[in-house]
Design a protein around this motif. Structure first.
Motif, PDB file in Angstrom:
ATOM      1  N   ASP A 248     -18.711  23.790   9.103  1.00 55.20           N
ATOM      2  CA  ASP A 248     -19.030  22.510   8.486  1.00 55.20           C
ATOM      3  C   ASP A 248     -20.047  22.747   7.383  1.00 55.20           C
TER       4      ASP A 248
ATOM      5  N   MET B 294      -7.190  23.089  -1.761  1.00 61.64           N
ATOM      6  CA  MET B 294      -7.197  24.132  -0.722  1.00 61.64           C
ATOM      7  C   MET B 294      -8.449  24.078   0.124  1.00 61.64           C
ATOM      8  N   GLU B 295      -8.313  24.661   1.291  1.00 57.53           N
ATOM      9  CA  GLU B 295      -9.458  24.752   2.193  1.00 57.53           C
ATOM     10  C   GLU B 295     -10.483  25.723   1.603  1.00 57.53           C
TER      11      GLU B 295
ATOM     12  N   GLU C   6     -13.133  28.639   1.353  1.00 59.34           N
ATOM     13  CA  GLU C   6     -13.227  29.873   2.126  1.00 59.34           C
ATOM     14  C   GLU C   6     -14.599  30.507   1.934  1.00 59.34           C
TER      15      GLU C   6
ATOM     16  N   ARG D  63     -14.309  27.907  11.854  1.00 61.80           N
ATOM     17  CA  ARG D  63     -14.380  26.698  11.013  1.00 61.80           C
ATOM     18  C   ARG D  63     -15.856  26.402  10.803  1.00 61.80           C
TER      19      ARG D  63
ATOM     20  N   GLU E  73     -13.715  18.821   3.787  1.00 62.11           N
ATOM     21  CA  GLU E  73     -12.940  19.618   4.728  1.00 62.11           C
ATOM     22  C   GLU E  73     -13.803  20.764   5.245  1.00 62.11           C
ATOM     23  N   TYR E  74     -13.525  21.192   6.452  1.00 61.85           N
ATOM     24  CA  TYR E  74     -14.246  22.353   6.978  1.00 61.85           C
ATOM     25  C   TYR E  74     -13.854  23.598   6.195  1.00 61.85           C
ATOM     26  N   ALA E  75     -14.800  24.510   6.042  1.00 59.51           N
ATOM     27  CA  ALA E  75     -14.492  25.774   5.373  1.00 59.51           C
ATOM     28  C   ALA E  75     -14.071  26.784   6.423  1.00 59.51           C
ATOM     29  N   SER E  76     -13.283  27.764   6.009  1.00 60.73           N
ATOM     30  CA  SER E  76     -12.905  28.808   6.960  1.00 60.73           C
ATOM     31  C   SER E  76     -13.678  30.086   6.639  1.00 60.73           C
TER      32      SER E  76
END
Lengths: 232, 142
Positions: free
Chosen positions: A91, A133-134, A136, A89, A96-99
Motif C-alpha cells: 500500500d 498498469m499496476e 511496481e 502487495r 492501486e496497490y503496488a507489487s
C-alpha cells in the motif's frame, strides 16, 4: 491563454501555454501539465496551482494535494498488505496497490527470501508506474545494491502528510529536518507518496517529530526552527 | 576493436551452440530492431504531424525541484544511513549554502563599495580641504 510564462503565475486547468522552451526539441514536464494537440507545441494545464519553470526546459505546476499519483523513479514508503507467493502487495497510498517481488531485495534468491511480514514497512523505488498498469516497486538499484532502500525497522512510526509538505521538507533549502536533528537524534524516511516513517530513541521524541510535521503543515518553516531553537 | 570496424556476422550453426546463448539473443534482438525500424520509418501518421516537433517527456517533481532523497538520519541515530547520505543530502545542502554565501557576498560587495566611495569622498571634502584655497590660474596680463 497564458502568453508569457512568468515564474509563479497562477494557472487553472484548461489554460494553454504558448512559446514552450525546448532544448534539442525536448521539454520536460512535471506534474500538472499535458501536451496540447491543437495548436501543436503548446501545453495544457491540468491542475490549478503556480506554474513553475526551471531553465532550460522544465515546466511543472506546484500545488498542495493529498492524492498520490505514482511516478516512475519515486522513492516511496509503503506498507505490506498481502503476501502472495513470490510477490508482495504494498500500500503506497495510490489508487492501486503496488507489487514488489520477493527477489527485488539485496541478496535475495529463490531459496533465500527476505524475512518480511504483512504490516511491515518498506522503503522502495517505483520501477514502473503507468496509468493503466499496476505500479511496481523494487528495493534494489540498478547494481542490485540496496543502498537506502529495504525494510524499515518495526520500532518506527508511520503517518501520512500532504504531498506539498513532502516537497517542502525534501527541498535542500528547507531547514526543518536539520533543525530537528540538532535537538535530538532521529531517523526518518519521507516517501514521495506522503507516507513518513520516523524512528527515534524513545516514543516521546518520535511523537515530537510527528507534532512538528503536523505543525509544519499549517505554519511557516521559521515557526518550527524557532521551536527547535527554544527546546535546545 | 574488430567489431567496431566491421560487424561480424556469425553463422547460424555457431549461434546454435550452447555457449553462444547470450550472443544469439543479442543478435536476434539487433535483427528485430532493424526490421522494426525499416517497417515504421515510412509510416508517419497525421497525429504525428499534428503533435508538433517538441517531444514532451514526463517526470516526477523529484527531478523538477531537485529534491533530496527522503531516507535521512540525524545525530548518529543510524550511522549506516548517515554514511550514504553524504552522496546526496550533504552535497545538495552544501550547494545551497555555497549559493547563499555568494549571493550575500555579491550584495555586500556592492554595499561595501558604495560606503567606500563615500569614505574616500569624505577625505577630499573634509575640513582641511574646504579651507584650502583653490589654485587659480594667473591671468596672462599682469
Amino acid at each position: 491563454m497564458v502568453e508569457d510564462v512568468n515564474e509563479n503565475t497562477t494557472v487553472f486547468p484548461g489554460e494553454v501555454i504558448k512559446d514552450v522552451k525546448a532544448v534539442k526539441g525536448v521539454t520536460i514536464l512535471g506534474p500538472g501539465l499535458k501536451r496540447n494537440e491543437d495548436p501543436p507545441n503548446t501545453l495544457r494545464i491540468t491542475r490549478a496551482g503556480k506554474l513553475q519553470f526551471k531553465p532550460p526546459n522544465i515546466y511543472w505546476v506546484s500545488h498542495n494535494h493529498k492524492r498520490y499519483i505514482p511516478k516512475r523513479g519515486d522513492l516511496v514508503v509503503g506498507i505490506i498488505v498481502k503476501k502472495a507467493g513470490d510477490s508482495l502487495r504494498i500500500d503506497i497510498g495510490s489508487g492501486e496497490y503496488a507489487s514488489l517481488s520477493m527477489l527485488a531485495f539485496e541478496g535475495a534468491t529463490k531459496k533465500q527470501k527476505p524475512d518480511v511480514q504483512v504490516g511491515d514497512v518498506i522503503y522502495g523505488k517505483l520501477l514502473n508506474a503507468h496509468r493503466e498498469m499496476e505500479p511496481e516497486l523494487v528495493c534494489v538499484d540498478s547494481y542490485f545494491k540496496a543502498g537506502k532502500m529495504g525494510p524499515l525497522s518495526n520500532d518506527g512510526f508511520v503517518f501520512t502528510v500532504s504531498l506539498g509538505l513532502v516537497h517542502r521538507l525534501l527541498d535542500p533549502e528547507n531547514p526543518i529536518l536539520t533543525a530537528l536533528g540538532k535537538v535530538f537524534p532521529y531517523e526518518i524516511a519521507v516517501g514521495m507518496n506522503g507516507k513518513v516513517w520516523v524512528n527515534g530513541r524513545n516514543t516521546k521524541e518520535v511523537l515530537t517529530v510527528l507534532r512538528c510535521l503536523e505543525t509544519a503543515e499549517l505554519h511557516d518553516d521559521k515557526v518550527i526552527v524557532e521551536l527547535c531553537r527554544q527546546s535546545k | 576493436m574488430m567489431e567496431e570496424a566491421k560487424p561480424i556476422q556469425l553463422s547460424k550453426s555457431i549461434l546454435d551452440m550452447k555457449f553462444m546463448k547470450k550472443t544469439k539473443e543479442r543478435v536476434q534482438k539487433e535483427q528485430e530492431d532493424a526490421e522494426g525500424k525499416a517497417m515504421y520509418s515510412n509510416e508517419i501518421t497525421e497525429e504525428m504531424k499534428k503533435s508538433g516537433n517538441i517531444i514532451f517527456t514526463e517526470t516526477s517533481i523529484f527531478n523538477c525541484r531537485n529534491l533530496v532523497e527522503g531516507r535521512l538520519s540525524f545525530g548518529g541515530m543510524n550511522p549506516e544511513i548517515e554514511k550514504l547520505m553524504t552522496d546526496d543530502f550533504t552535497k545538495k545542502k552544501q550547494e545551497v549554502e555555497r549559493k547563499k554565501e555568494t549571493d550575500i557576498s555579491d550584495e555586500k560587495m556592492a554595499q561595501e563599495y558604495s560606503t567606500l566611495v563615500d569614505t574616500i569622498g569624505n577625505k577630499f571634502s573634509g575640513k582641511r580641504n574646504k579651507n584650502k584655497r583653490k589654485f587659480l590660474k594667473p591671468s596672462e596680463d599682469f
